[in-house]
Design a protein around this motif. Structure first.
Motif, short mmCIF file in Angstrom:
data_model
loop_
_atom_site.label_atom_id
_atom_site.label_comp_id
_atom_site.label_asym_id
_atom_site.label_seq_id
_atom_site.Cartn_x
_atom_site.Cartn_y
_atom_site.Cartn_z
N ARG A 56 37.63 48.39 -7.24
CA ARG A 56 36.64 47.81 -8.17
C ARG A 56 35.24 48.28 -7.81
O ARG A 56 34.42 48.54 -8.70
CB ARG A 56 36.73 46.29 -8.13
N GLU A 59 34.85 51.69 -9.24
CA GLU A 59 34.74 51.60 -10.69
C GLU A 59 33.35 51.14 -11.12
O GLU A 59 32.73 51.72 -12.02
CB GLU A 59 35.79 50.62 -11.23
N MET A 60 32.84 50.10 -10.47
CA MET A 60 31.53 49.55 -10.86
C MET A 60 30.40 50.48 -10.46
O MET A 60 29.40 50.60 -11.18
CB MET A 60 31.34 48.17 -10.22
N GLU A 62 30.53 53.77 -10.33
CA GLU A 62 30.52 54.86 -11.31
C GLU A 62 30.02 54.38 -12.67
O GLU A 62 29.34 55.13 -13.38
CB GLU A 62 31.91 55.46 -11.41
N PHE A 63 30.31 53.15 -13.01
CA PHE A 63 29.80 52.57 -14.26
C PHE A 63 28.27 52.51 -14.24
O PHE A 63 27.62 52.64 -15.29
CB PHE A 63 30.39 51.18 -14.47
N ALA A 64 27.69 52.34 -13.04
CA ALA A 64 26.24 52.27 -12.89
C ALA A 64 25.62 53.65 -12.70
O ALA A 64 24.47 53.76 -12.28
CB ALA A 64 25.88 51.37 -11.71
N THR A 136 29.63 44.45 -8.33
CA THR A 136 28.71 45.24 -9.15
C THR A 136 28.58 46.69 -8.69
O THR A 136 27.78 47.44 -9.26
CB THR A 136 27.30 44.61 -9.13
#
Length: 231
Positions: A56, A59-60, A62-64, A136
């Protein structure tokens, strides 16, 4: 602020509120709550098996808009740093934190490493971190003699090394871990992705107040698919 100055300021505030000294019982309750803080509501995204939290976190992050390279151990970090720099057409020079956890950086033949504070002309910095927050994709960075805060903000490219065992679920865990180690450092920076702003015509601009690129080198020091680890 000195003790006398603080007392003077608080006395003026109490006077303006028409309130005297707090009763002893109330002061004891405040001291207890400060010394024994209770976590707030923890979202489901910050809970789970440690292996799932590591995934997670990636994932978070890379999302940022951060990028992540996973390596098996510290010996692979210099190569990951050199490859990332080359992939972005950057020279092999980096300024790195004097922290002992980065002592293997000089192990790459082409990487030119300088230790110490960052300067405006430095293109890339490499730092360790205290913790990664899965909730986050945030990295917790502590200031100190071995971790100058300038490394986090001056270079356009910031590379952060984090171990899987340092990843926690939520902010509450990160703060609890920090309190447990004793004195809190002068500066605690929480970094989520590269610096950005949308203040000008609501157009997203990277690098407004710090690095325009954030790259994470994640050391898989725990086997994937296992249960909870340290942190």
């Amino acid at each position: 602020m000195s003790s006398d100055a603080r007392t003077h300021v608080l006395t003026r505030i109490r006077r303006s509120l028409n309130r005297g000294e707090l009763p002893e019982e109330a002061r004891a309750e405040l001291d207890r709550r400060i010394n024994e803080p209770k976590p707030g509501v923890v979202p489901a995204r910050a809970t789970g098996e440690h292996a799932a939290l590591v995934e997670r976190f990636v994932e978070m992050a890379e999302f940022a808009a951060a990028t992540v390279t996973r390596v098996p151990g510290m010996e692979a970090v210099p190569h990951a740093v050199a490859d990332w720099l080359k992939g972005h057409n950057l020279g092999p020079k980096v300024v790195a934190a004097p922290d002992a956890t980065l002592d293997g950086l000089e192990g790459h033949g082409t990487l030119e490493v300088t230790r110490g504070v960052a300067h405006p002309a430095d293109q890339a910095s490499v730092t360790p971190c205290f913790a990664g927050v899965a909730e986050t994709g945030t990295l917790v960075l502590l200031s100190g003699p071995d971790n100058p805060t300038s490394l986090n903000f001056l270079p356009d490219n910031h590379i952060i090394v984090v171990r899987a065992s340092q990843i926690v679920g939520g902010y509450e865990e990160a703060w609890a871990k920090l309190r447990a180690q004793g004195a809190v450092p002068r500066t605690v920076n929480m970094v989520t992705g590269p610096s950005r702003t949308g203040d000008i015509e609501q157009t997203l601009q990277l690098g407004a107040h710090g690095p325009r690129r954030l790259h994470i080198v994640l050391i898989d020091d725990q086997k994937r698919g296992t249960g909870s680890g340290e942190g």
